[in-house]
Design a protein around this motif. Structure first.
Motif, PDB file in Angstrom:
ATOM      1  N   ASP A 261       0.673   3.999   1.943  1.00 43.42           N
ATOM      2  CA  ASP A 261       0.798   4.030   3.205  1.00 43.42           C
ATOM      3  C   ASP A 261       2.031   3.245   3.948  1.00 43.42           C
ATOM      4  OD1 ASP A 261       0.421   5.224   5.725  1.00 43.42           O
ATOM      5  OD2 ASP A 261      -0.337   3.584   6.424  1.00 43.42           O
ATOM      6  N   VAL A 262       2.188   1.979   3.845  1.00 51.08           N
ATOM      7  CA  VAL A 262       3.424   1.253   4.008  1.00 51.08           C
ATOM      8  C   VAL A 262       4.511   1.674   3.250  1.00 51.08           C
ATOM      9  CG1 VAL A 262       4.382  -0.957   4.141  1.00 51.08           C
ATOM     10  CG2 VAL A 262       2.030  -0.557   4.760  1.00 51.08           C
TER      11      VAL A 262
ATOM     12  N   SER B  53       0.896  -0.932   0.015  1.00 47.76           N
ATOM     13  CA  SER B  53       0.021   0.023   0.020  1.00 47.76           C
ATOM     14  C   SER B  53       0.929   1.253   0.032  1.00 47.76           C
ATOM     15  CB  SER B  53      -0.974  -0.192   1.237  1.00 47.76           C
ATOM     16  OG  SER B  53      -0.107   0.261   2.303  1.00 47.76           O
TER      17      SER B  53
ATOM     18  N   SER C 216       5.364   4.627   1.727  1.00 52.26           N
ATOM     19  CA  SER C 216       5.680   5.800   1.968  1.00 52.26           C
ATOM     20  C   SER C 216       6.580   5.714   3.603  1.00 52.26           C
ATOM     21  CB  SER C 216       4.438   6.807   2.279  1.00 52.26           C
ATOM     22  OG  SER C 216       4.071   6.841   1.159  1.00 52.26           O
ATOM     23  N   THR C 217       5.929   4.832   4.413  1.00 56.87           N
ATOM     24  CA  THR C 217       6.478   4.692   5.975  1.00 56.87           C
ATOM     25  C   THR C 217       7.898   4.136   5.916  1.00 56.87           C
ATOM     26  OG1 THR C 217       4.545   4.357   6.728  1.00 56.87           O
ATOM     27  CG2 THR C 217       6.387   3.678   8.056  1.00 56.87           C
TER      28      THR C 217
END
Length: 428
Positions: free
Chosen positions: A285-286, A283, A288-289
């Motif tokens: 989100d993951v 994803s 980017s983290t």
């Protein structure tokens, strides 16, 4: 008229009076070595300068593209223009540093940066943006790491590694602080007004540069590290190379090739890591983290690995950093498990981040502080070319051989860089 103070007598002889004043100053500054005071001040200005003149640009790409009605790539090209201008200016900046010191250069750079940010807020088309970014590239060369490294090379010998750790520790916070700050400013005020606020923040660096930066310890009656007076014997003797002699050395070019390759790989992965992880099914989100951990891992490397360079060969420690980058890429290649991506970012980023310290220390160690600015400037120009072509070059590789093929190419390139670093001993 006589004035007694700490066994010093100031009489009417101007020469003797000046010598006694210098001695008094040197006694004062040895209590708290002025190099550390200046270093902390410059380190704080580096956070501001890096955050505004380098990292903040990514926040402006989409808002400016929408405002001008152009593709994001058109606006992103402005950053490439700034990098190229920075590389072209680097040798000239180095020449100035060696002859006149960093004080006036960094002060003028801060003033120029403020003016260019205000001009940037007034641009209405990409051509105007490119002209402003060319100016910002030149200004960046006068206020970012190169002049700060020259200050460290001049003011420190035995404690140079610790000084570089302090400097780059501060610098690592630039993206953490200024990317979110710039994003909030753009959201609340629009990109043009945000640039006015950033210009005001950058103006805070003018006085520290003008009032606190000094050319050399001898100006205060000191020697590097503040251990002895400038008239005493310096504890660490370093070589002193002329720029022409350094540029004719095989060792200089081997080191430059190695660091340019690492710069290429680092920028390529910075730009293309998130798309690679998205293609693998993660994803946003993951992904980017994971990508966002780059700065934190770089900081960890500088704190934990860099001190080893004070006790062991810096060249061999740097070779280990290259192997860490290679190891991280191989882990990313052989496993699509999200945990492997975290291992990659830990190894690759710690290796890349710590090289910032090692490159500056190696260059000063091999060639001395006398002409450090010019020699470092030429090396930085070479590295800037690599950084500039990295996003497009890696994109071409992805289009030709895919993401996996691009990773293998980077492994091969870093292998070449490791060999260059391994055989760089000795010079000639």
């Amino acid at each position: 008229m006589l004035f007694n103070h700490s066994s010093l007598i100031f009489d009417d002889d101007p020469t003797e009076r000046d010598e006694q004043i210098m001695l008094l100053k040197s006694r004062f500054y040895r209590r708290i070595y002025y190099g550390w005071i200046m270093l902390v001040a410059v380190s704080i200005t580096e956070v501001i300068a890096w955050g505004i003149l380098y990292y903040a640009y990514s926040v402006f790409i989409l808002p400016m593209a929408l405002d001008f009605g152009v593709e994001s790539l058109t606006i992103a090209t402005g950053f490439t223009v700034a990098l190229l201008a920075n590389g072209i200016a680097a040798p000239i900046v180095g020449w100035w540093l060696d002859r006149y010191g960093a004080r006036s250069l960094m002060t003028m750079g801060s003033l120029g940066g403020c003016g260019l940010l205000l001009l940037w807020s007034r641009v209405t088309n990409p051509l105007q943006l490119y002209l402003v970014m060319a100016g910002i590239g030149v200004v960046s060369a006068t206020v970012l790491y190169e002049p700060a490294f020259a200050i460290v090379a001049t003011w420190f010998r035995r404690k140079r590694g610790k000084a570089l750790q302090v400097l780059t520790f501060f610098g690592a916070w630039a993206s953490v602080l200024f990317i979110p700050l710039t994003g909030r400013l753009v959201e609340q005020m629009g990109w043009r007004s945000a640039l006015w606020v950033l210009a005001a923040i950058l103006a805070l660096t003018i006085l520290p540069h003008a009032l606190l930066v000094r050319r050399s310890p001898a100006d205060l009656g000191l020697a590097p590290d503040g251990d002895q007076s400038a008239h005493g014997q310096v504890t660490v003797i370093e070589p002193s190379f002329r720029p022409r002699d350094a540029l004719q050395e095989r060792r200089f070019w081997l080191l430059s090739i190695a660091f340019a390759i690492s710069s290429f790989a680092t920028v390529a992965m910075t730009v293309h890591l998130i798309p690679l992880l998205l293609v693998r099914g993660m994803s946003l989100d993951v992904a980017s983290t994971i990508a966002g951990l780059h700065g934190l891992m770089s900081l960890a490397g500088r704190l934990l690995i860099a001190p080893i360079g004070e006790r062991r060969s810096r060249r061999l420690v740097t070779l280990g950093l290259f192997l860490m980058q290679i190891g991280g890429l191989i882990i990313l290649l052989i496993s699509h498990w999200p945990g492997a991506a975290f291992l990659y970012i830990a190894l690759f980023s710690a290796g890349a981040g710590t090289q910032t310290i090692m490159r500056a220390a190696l260059l000063a160690e091999q060639y001395g502080a006398t002409n450090y600015g010019v020699i470092s400037g030429w090396q930085n120009a070479f590295m800037t070319v690599a950084r500039t072509v990295a996003p497009v070059g890696a994109g071409v590789l992805i289009g030709s051989v895919g993401y996996e093929g691009m990773l293998w190419c980077l492994v091969g390139l870093l292998g070449v860089g490791s060999v260059a670093l391994a055989v760089a001993e000795g010079g000639g």
